[in-house]
Scaffold this motif. Structure first.
Motif, PDB file in Angstrom:
ATOM      1  N   LEU A 151      22.644  16.023   5.145  1.00 13.99           N
ATOM      2  CA  LEU A 151      21.693  15.583   6.166  1.00 13.99           C
ATOM      3  C   LEU A 151      20.332  16.241   6.022  1.00 13.99           C
ATOM      4  CD1 LEU A 151      23.987  15.668   9.335  1.00 13.99           C
ATOM      5  CD2 LEU A 151      23.529  13.761   7.806  1.00 13.99           C
ATOM      6  N   GLU A 152      20.288  17.314   5.248  1.00 13.43           N
ATOM      7  CA  GLU A 152      19.057  18.081   5.030  1.00 13.43           C
ATOM      8  C   GLU A 152      18.460  18.543   6.354  1.00 13.43           C
ATOM      9  OE1 GLU A 152      16.549  15.807   2.441  1.00 13.43           O
ATOM     10  OE2 GLU A 152      17.998  15.819   0.806  1.00 13.43           O
ATOM     11  N   CYS A 153      19.294  19.117   7.198  1.00 17.06           N
ATOM     12  CA  CYS A 153      18.873  19.656   8.494  1.00 17.06           C
ATOM     13  C   CYS A 153      19.081  21.159   8.493  1.00 17.06           C
ATOM     14  CB  CYS A 153      19.683  19.024   9.631  1.00 17.06           C
ATOM     15  SG  CYS A 153      19.288  17.301   9.933  1.00 17.06           S
ATOM     16  N   THR A 154      18.004  21.918   8.498  1.00 13.93           N
ATOM     17  CA  THR A 154      18.116  23.367   8.423  1.00 13.93           C
ATOM     18  C   THR A 154      18.584  23.986   9.738  1.00 13.93           C
ATOM     19  OG1 THR A 154      15.772  23.610   8.976  1.00 13.93           O
ATOM     20  CG2 THR A 154      16.355  23.490   6.640  1.00 13.93           C
ATOM     21  N   GLY A 155      18.099  23.448  10.876  1.00 14.26           N
ATOM     22  CA  GLY A 155      18.464  24.010  12.172  1.00 14.26           C
ATOM     23  C   GLY A 155      19.907  23.727  12.543  1.00 14.26           C
ATOM     24  N   ARG A 156      20.333  22.488  12.390  1.00 10.90           N
ATOM     25  CA  ARG A 156      21.727  22.149  12.685  1.00 10.90           C
ATOM     26  C   ARG A 156      22.659  22.801  11.672  1.00 10.90           C
ATOM     27  NH1 ARG A 156      20.458  15.732  13.948  1.00 10.90           N
ATOM     28  NH2 ARG A 156      18.722  16.172  15.347  1.00 10.90           N
ATOM     29  N   TYR A 204      15.135  28.215   8.094  1.00  8.55           N
ATOM     30  CA  TYR A 204      14.871  27.482   9.341  1.00  8.55           C
ATOM     31  C   TYR A 204      13.596  27.982  10.011  1.00  8.55           C
ATOM     32  CZ  TYR A 204      15.240  26.250  14.262  1.00  8.55           C
ATOM     33  OH  TYR A 204      14.966  25.812  15.528  1.00  8.55           O
ATOM     34  N   LEU A 205      13.453  29.293  10.119  1.00  7.83           N
ATOM     35  CA  LEU A 205      12.274  29.859  10.769  1.00  7.83           C
ATOM     36  C   LEU A 205      10.995  29.547   9.990  1.00  7.83           C
ATOM     37  CD1 LEU A 205      13.596  33.370  11.895  1.00  7.83           C
ATOM     38  CD2 LEU A 205      13.296  31.317  13.291  1.00  7.83           C
ATOM     39  N   ASN A 206      11.073  29.580   8.665  1.00  6.80           N
ATOM     40  CA  ASN A 206       9.887  29.353   7.833  1.00  6.80           C
ATOM     41  C   ASN A 206       9.473  27.889   7.771  1.00  6.80           C
ATOM     42  OD1 ASN A 206       9.584  32.058   7.134  1.00  6.80           O
ATOM     43  ND2 ASN A 206      10.921  31.872   5.350  1.00  6.80           N
ATOM     44  N   ASN A 207      10.392  26.974   8.097  1.00  4.57           N
ATOM     45  CA  ASN A 207      10.091  25.560   7.926  1.00  4.57           C
ATOM     46  C   ASN A 207      10.121  24.742   9.218  1.00  4.57           C
ATOM     47  OD1 ASN A 207      10.147  24.990   4.728  1.00  4.57           O
ATOM     48  ND2 ASN A 207      11.723  26.491   5.221  1.00  4.57           N
ATOM     49  N   LYS A 208      10.484  25.367  10.340  1.00  5.26           N
ATOM     50  CA  LYS A 208      10.655  24.585  11.564  1.00  5.26           C
ATOM     51  C   LYS A 208       9.344  24.025  12.100  1.00  5.26           C
ATOM     52  CE  LYS A 208      10.431  28.385  14.958  1.00  5.26           C
ATOM     53  NZ  LYS A 208      11.126  28.983  16.113  1.00  5.26           N
ATOM     54  N   GLY A 209       8.217  24.597  11.690  1.00  2.00           N
ATOM     55  CA  GLY A 209       6.935  24.081  12.158  1.00  2.00           C
ATOM     56  C   GLY A 209       6.509  22.782  11.504  1.00  2.00           C
ATOM     57  N   THR A 210       7.086  22.491  10.342  1.00  2.00           N
ATOM     58  CA  THR A 210       6.705  21.279   9.610  1.00  2.00           C
ATOM     59  C   THR A 210       7.816  20.268   9.496  1.00  2.00           C
ATOM     60  OG1 THR A 210       7.294  22.376   7.517  1.00  2.00           O
ATOM     61  CG2 THR A 210       4.997  22.486   8.224  1.00  2.00           C
ATOM     62  N   CYS A 211       9.045  20.692   9.695  1.00  2.00           N
ATOM     63  CA  CYS A 211      10.177  19.775   9.544  1.00  2.00           C
ATOM     64  C   CYS A 211      11.027  19.767  10.792  1.00  2.00           C
ATOM     65  CB  CYS A 211      11.052  20.189   8.365  1.00  2.00           C
ATOM     66  SG  CYS A 211      10.220  20.058   6.771  1.00  2.00           S
ATOM     67  N   ASP A 212      11.496  18.596  11.185  1.00  2.00           N
ATOM     68  CA  ASP A 212      12.416  18.468  12.295  1.00  2.00           C
ATOM     69  C   ASP A 212      13.785  18.876  11.824  1.00  2.00           C
ATOM     70  OD1 ASP A 212      13.894  17.802  14.468  1.00  2.00           O
ATOM     71  OD2 ASP A 212      13.606  15.633  14.304  1.00  2.00           O
ATOM     72  N   LEU A 220      11.332  23.721   0.101  1.00  2.00           N
ATOM     73  CA  LEU A 220      11.394  24.499   1.334  1.00  2.00           C
ATOM     74  C   LEU A 220      10.783  25.884   1.130  1.00  2.00           C
ATOM     75  CD1 LEU A 220      15.041  23.733   2.558  1.00  2.00           C
ATOM     76  CD2 LEU A 220      12.916  22.857   3.541  1.00  2.00           C
ATOM     77  N   LYS A 221      10.169  26.413   2.183  1.00  2.00           N
ATOM     78  CA  LYS A 221       9.654  27.777   2.136  1.00  2.00           C
ATOM     79  C   LYS A 221      10.819  28.748   2.275  1.00  2.00           C
ATOM     80  CE  LYS A 221       5.308  26.453   4.399  1.00  2.00           C
ATOM     81  NZ  LYS A 221       4.465  26.658   5.603  1.00  2.00           N
ATOM     82  N   LYS A 222      10.923  29.676   1.351  1.00  2.00           N
ATOM     83  CA  LYS A 222      12.042  30.611   1.337  1.00  2.00           C
ATOM     84  C   LYS A 222      11.528  32.036   1.439  1.00  2.00           C
ATOM     85  CE  LYS A 222      14.431  27.445  -1.774  1.00  2.00           C
ATOM     86  NZ  LYS A 222      13.205  26.665  -2.036  1.00  2.00           N
ATOM     87  N   PRO A 223      12.378  32.964   1.867  1.00  2.00           N
ATOM     88  CA  PRO A 223      11.944  34.361   1.986  1.00  2.00           C
ATOM     89  C   PRO A 223      11.745  34.990   0.611  1.00  2.00           C
ATOM     90  CG  PRO A 223      14.304  34.185   2.365  1.00  2.00           C
ATOM     91  CD  PRO A 223      13.781  32.776   2.296  1.00  2.00           C
TER      92      PRO A 223
END
Length: 294
Positions: free
Chosen positions: A232-237, A285-293, A168-171
């Motif tokens: 679940l590996e869900c960053t947004g949820r 979440y912000l850094n990865n939402k463009g590539t991952c659901d 994952l892309k991290k800050p």
């Protein structure tokens, strides 16, 4: 009352010896350590990493969304948001109830008539079980769910890429790995123990029902976040759950402070660390939402 305390001491000691409290998980999370059973993650996809698979798919043309989703995360993420949060909410509520019942019994032990040594021993074991073994309470709930839900929420083998978090892309301010166990096991958990211990053993005559209930709820939500984010590996949820977790934690610290100022201040280290974890989850979440659901 005396008999129930003796039975509780025996069962809690047996639970600890069998791994209930001592089952410290091996997986590391941005919050400290991944709750649940100390099991290794087992990758089911081919040896290539998830990001390599994703790059390969997108480089050859429009990517199938299902392939991208499978590449970005493992676990069972097919539930709709309402269904997922209903499962998580139910599990957290039952887990909270189990821990609160034990915490309440520890409070009632003060007036049981047993010697101070017996009472304090029971209270110490009870708090260790609650604070360090909260995920074991959650496992009792998970075992009552369907096989698919158990696999998704607290499995022995988590499908997906074992390097999911690493990819994952991290800050840039992402804390170093060595800091997590120090903050979690040496700072956060011990200070929580001291805070709850002070409430239970030195707040005679005060109503501790709400502070302890909210405290147990924060532990349950912390376990729920680990299940959603890592299981679940869900960053947004996961972000939605950790925001709830963080809010309830702050409420718990406030209620503790209202009963005993020192107990409230002892919750500050955990509050600060979870604030960092929440900000980290938000950034991921912000850094990865463009590539991952998410």
């Amino acid at each position: 009352m005396k008999r129930s305390i003796l039975l509780s001491i025996g069962s809690l000691l047996g639970w600890q010896l069998s791994g209930g409290v001592a089952a410290v998980p091996r997986g590391r999370s941005p919050f400290g350590i991944r709750h649940g059973h100390g099991v290794d993650r087992i990758a089911t996809p081919p040896p290539s990493s998830s990001m390599s698979r994703l790059q390969s798919v997108t480089a050859n043309g429009p990517a199938d969304r299902s392939i991208i989703a499978a590449s970005c995360r493992g676990g069972e993420c097919s539930d709709s948001n309402p269904a997922l949060f209903a499962k998580i909410g139910f599990g957290a509520a039952v887990e909270t109830g189990l821990m609160y019942a034990l915490a309440n019994l520890a409070v009632r032990a003060n007036s049981s008539g047993y010697s101070k040594v017996v009472v304090r021993s029971f209270q110490a074991v009870a708090l260790l079980a609650i604070i360090f073994g909260s995920a074991s309470f959650g496992s009792l709930v998970d075992m009552g769910m369907s096989a698919a839900s158990r696999q998704a929420l607290d499995p022995n083998q988590i499908p997906g890429d074992a390097d999911w978090y690493a990819n994952l892309k991290k800050p840039s301010w992402n804390p170093p790995g060595w800091l997590f166990p120090i903050m979690w096991l040496i700072v956060s958990k011990p200070t929580q123990f001291m805070a709850v211990w002070k409430l239970i053993t030195q707040s005679y005559g005060k109503d501790l029902s709400l502070p302890l209930l909210v405290y147990c709820a924060h532990l349950s939500l912390g376990d729920a976040w680990n299940k959603v984010f890592f299981g679940l590996e869900c960053t947004g949820r996961g972000l939605a759950v950790i925001l709830s977790f963080w809010s309830v934690l702050l409420g718990s610290a406030y209620l503790f402070y209202g009963v005993d100022e020192v107990a409230g201040l002892l919750m500050v280290p955990t509050s600060l660390w979870v604030t960092v974890a929440t900000a980290l989850n938000w950034s991921i979440y912000l850094n990865n939402k463009g590539t991952c659901d998410a």
